[in-house]
Design a protein around this motif. Structure first.
Motif, PDB file in Angstrom:
ATOM      1  N   CYS A  97       5.212   2.675  -7.473  1.00  0.00           N
ATOM      2  CA  CYS A  97       4.281   2.571  -7.100  1.00  0.00           C
ATOM      3  C   CYS A  97       3.569   2.964  -8.389  1.00  0.00           C
ATOM      4  O   CYS A  97       4.076   3.479  -9.125  1.00  0.00           O
ATOM      5  CB  CYS A  97       2.858   3.867  -6.090  1.00  0.00           C
ATOM      6  SG  CYS A  97       1.761   3.670  -6.197  1.00  0.00           S
ATOM      7  N   SER A  98       2.886   1.998  -8.533  1.00  0.00           N
ATOM      8  CA  SER A  98       2.107   2.014  -9.782  1.00  0.00           C
ATOM      9  C   SER A  98       1.161   2.950 -10.059  1.00  0.00           C
ATOM     10  O   SER A  98       0.768   3.401 -12.038  1.00  0.00           O
ATOM     11  CB  SER A  98       1.521   0.813 -10.012  1.00  0.00           C
ATOM     12  OG  SER A  98       0.290   0.402  -9.287  1.00  0.00           O
TER      13      SER A  98
ATOM     14  N   ARG B  42       0.621  -1.040   0.025  1.00  0.00           N
ATOM     15  CA  ARG B  42       0.198  -0.305  -0.160  1.00  0.00           C
ATOM     16  C   ARG B  42       0.834   1.475  -0.082  1.00  0.00           C
ATOM     17  O   ARG B  42       1.797   1.531   0.727  1.00  0.00           O
ATOM     18  CB  ARG B  42      -0.796   0.275   1.099  1.00  0.00           C
ATOM     19  CG  ARG B  42      -1.249   1.129   1.445  1.00  0.00           C
ATOM     20  CD  ARG B  42      -2.784   0.847   2.797  1.00  0.00           C
ATOM     21  NE  ARG B  42      -3.729   2.198   2.693  1.00  0.00           N
ATOM     22  CZ  ARG B  42      -4.745   2.194   1.436  1.00  0.00           C
ATOM     23  NH1 ARG B  42      -5.622   1.409   0.842  1.00  0.00           N
ATOM     24  NH2 ARG B  42      -5.612   3.301   1.586  1.00  0.00           N
ATOM     25  N   CYS B  43       0.680   2.147  -1.638  1.00  0.00           N
ATOM     26  CA  CYS B  43       1.290   3.411  -1.282  1.00  0.00           C
ATOM     27  C   CYS B  43       1.246   4.027  -0.229  1.00  0.00           C
ATOM     28  O   CYS B  43       0.123   4.578   0.719  1.00  0.00           O
ATOM     29  CB  CYS B  43       1.730   4.251  -2.951  1.00  0.00           C
ATOM     30  SG  CYS B  43       2.584   5.237  -2.655  1.00  0.00           S
TER      31      CYS B  43
ATOM     32  N   SER C  93      -3.250   3.476  -2.619  1.00  0.00           N
ATOM     33  CA  SER C  93      -3.464   2.755  -3.057  1.00  0.00           C
ATOM     34  C   SER C  93      -2.447   1.522  -3.777  1.00  0.00           C
ATOM     35  O   SER C  93      -1.309   1.502  -2.920  1.00  0.00           O
ATOM     36  CB  SER C  93      -3.143   2.805  -5.354  1.00  0.00           C
ATOM     37  OG  SER C  93      -1.926   3.546  -5.137  1.00  0.00           O
ATOM     38  N   ASN C  94      -3.012   0.849  -4.215  1.00  0.00           N
ATOM     39  CA  ASN C  94      -2.188  -0.634  -3.979  1.00  0.00           C
ATOM     40  C   ASN C  94      -1.540  -1.499  -5.123  1.00  0.00           C
ATOM     41  O   ASN C  94      -2.101  -1.218  -6.397  1.00  0.00           O
ATOM     42  CB  ASN C  94      -3.289  -2.232  -3.872  1.00  0.00           C
ATOM     43  CG  ASN C  94      -3.779  -2.322  -1.525  1.00  0.00           C
ATOM     44  OD1 ASN C  94      -3.100  -1.129  -1.706  1.00  0.00           O
ATOM     45  ND2 ASN C  94      -4.452  -1.670  -1.754  1.00  0.00           N
ATOM     46  N   THR C  95      -0.134  -2.161  -4.604  1.00  0.00           N
ATOM     47  CA  THR C  95       0.541  -2.558  -5.872  1.00  0.00           C
ATOM     48  C   THR C  95       1.833  -3.853  -5.826  1.00  0.00           C
ATOM     49  O   THR C  95       1.812  -4.136  -4.764  1.00  0.00           O
ATOM     50  CB  THR C  95       1.929  -1.523  -6.083  1.00  0.00           C
ATOM     51  OG1 THR C  95       1.431  -0.182  -6.898  1.00  0.00           O
ATOM     52  CG2 THR C  95       3.065  -2.009  -7.146  1.00  0.00           C
TER      53      THR C  95
ATOM     54  N   THR D  39       5.944   7.003  -6.989  1.00  0.00           N
ATOM     55  CA  THR D  39       6.891   6.728  -5.871  1.00  0.00           C
ATOM     56  C   THR D  39       6.987   6.147  -5.559  1.00  0.00           C
ATOM     57  O   THR D  39       7.032   5.104  -5.505  1.00  0.00           O
ATOM     58  CB  THR D  39       4.964   6.886  -4.432  1.00  0.00           C
ATOM     59  OG1 THR D  39       4.648   8.529  -4.662  1.00  0.00           O
ATOM     60  CG2 THR D  39       6.159   6.671  -3.264  1.00  0.00           C
TER      61      THR D  39
END
Length: 272
Positions: free
Chosen positions: A251-252, A120-121, A126-128, A256
């Motif tokens: 991060c997708s 989790r960023c 958001s999730n990657t 980041t």
């Protein structure tokens, strides 16, 4: 790795006329201990031992990992480590860095070195999906490195197994001990009762001006200057011999970039 044939009696022939029983030997391996056994008392089985022998994971260990009772009581990793070790050693007496090294080796031998997880960023939340190559972990020497001690004006005391240092504001000399499984549980208990910072300090400080009384230590921690507290919390991680497994996360969504450390939890042993 070795097969422990002598210990298990593997390869023995069944008496004539009787069906031969299934004989399977669980392989073992030797794991390097980040502490090199230096920070255990003389009566501990790992005193001055640089390695420990553990078994490869089996279905028995998977039963431990899936036990609801053990999960509920936060005992899964203790029971898993005790099941893996060839020698009879209480898991909660192991230093945290050594525990992590055992868990890392067990995960690699049991399920391979690729560890996938969703991150989790911290910026956009958001999730990657990302993954680690567990074989790329490193051993951090911590307080075993004399240069680390010298740079931070720390003296290691063999008699008390503590890192002794003078605090910058109060001028008090304290002794810091490495956390074991049992002292980590004490920290969790103190954290719930008194708070995160004081709980940590009470857990890692074992003496103040040579006074080892727990009540005396707690009373001092409650009135410790904030600058001394910050100094201890920044110094302590530098002294802990440990296994480090970091990965560069991107991060997708917002791109980041951040170094992330692999979490060693029960879920660590349940790859998709």
């Amino acid at each position: 790795m070795r097969n422990n044939e002598r210990r298990t009696g593997a390869g023995m022939q069944s008496p004539a006329g009787q069906p031969q029983s299934l004989s399977f030997v669980v392989p073992t391996e030797f794991v390097e201990l980040p502490s090199e056994g230096k920070f255990y008392p003389p009566d501990h089985p790992l005193h001055n031992q640089k390695t420990i022998e553990i078994k490869f994971m089996t279905a028995k260990e998977e039963d431990i990992l899936s036990s609801e009772a053990l999960l509920k009581n936060n005992l899964v990793l203790d029971r898993l480590i005790e099941s893996l070790m060839v020698d009879d050693i209480a898991a909660d007496t192991l230093l945290l860095g050594d525990r992590s090294a055992i868990l890392m080796a067990a995960r690699i031998s049991g399920y391979g070195s690729e560890y996938k997880l969703t991150y989790r960023c911290p910026e956009c939340f958001s999730n990657t999906d990302t993954s680690f190559d567990l074989k790329k972990h490193t051993l951090e020497k911590g307080g075993l490195d004399e240069s680390v001690l010298q740079e931070n004006n720390v003296v290691y005391c063999d008699d008390t197994l503590t890192f002794d240092v003078v605090l910058p504001v109060s001028g008090v000399e304290i002794g810091l001990r490495l956390l074991s499984g049992s002292s980590e549980k004490t920290f969790d208990s103190e954290n719930k009762k008194d708070g995160l910072v004081t709980g940590l300090l009470v857990s890692i400080i074992s003496k103040i001006n040579k006074n080892t009384d727990p009540t005396y230590i707690k009373d001092f921690v409650d009135v410790m200057p904030a600058r001394d507290s910050k100094y201890i919390r920044e110094l302590y991680p530098k002294l802990v011999p440990s296994v480090k497994m970091k990965n560069r996360f991107v991060c997708s969504a917002c791109y980041t970039k951040k170094d992330q450390e692999v979490p060693l939890t029960a879920e660590f042993f349940w790859p998709e």
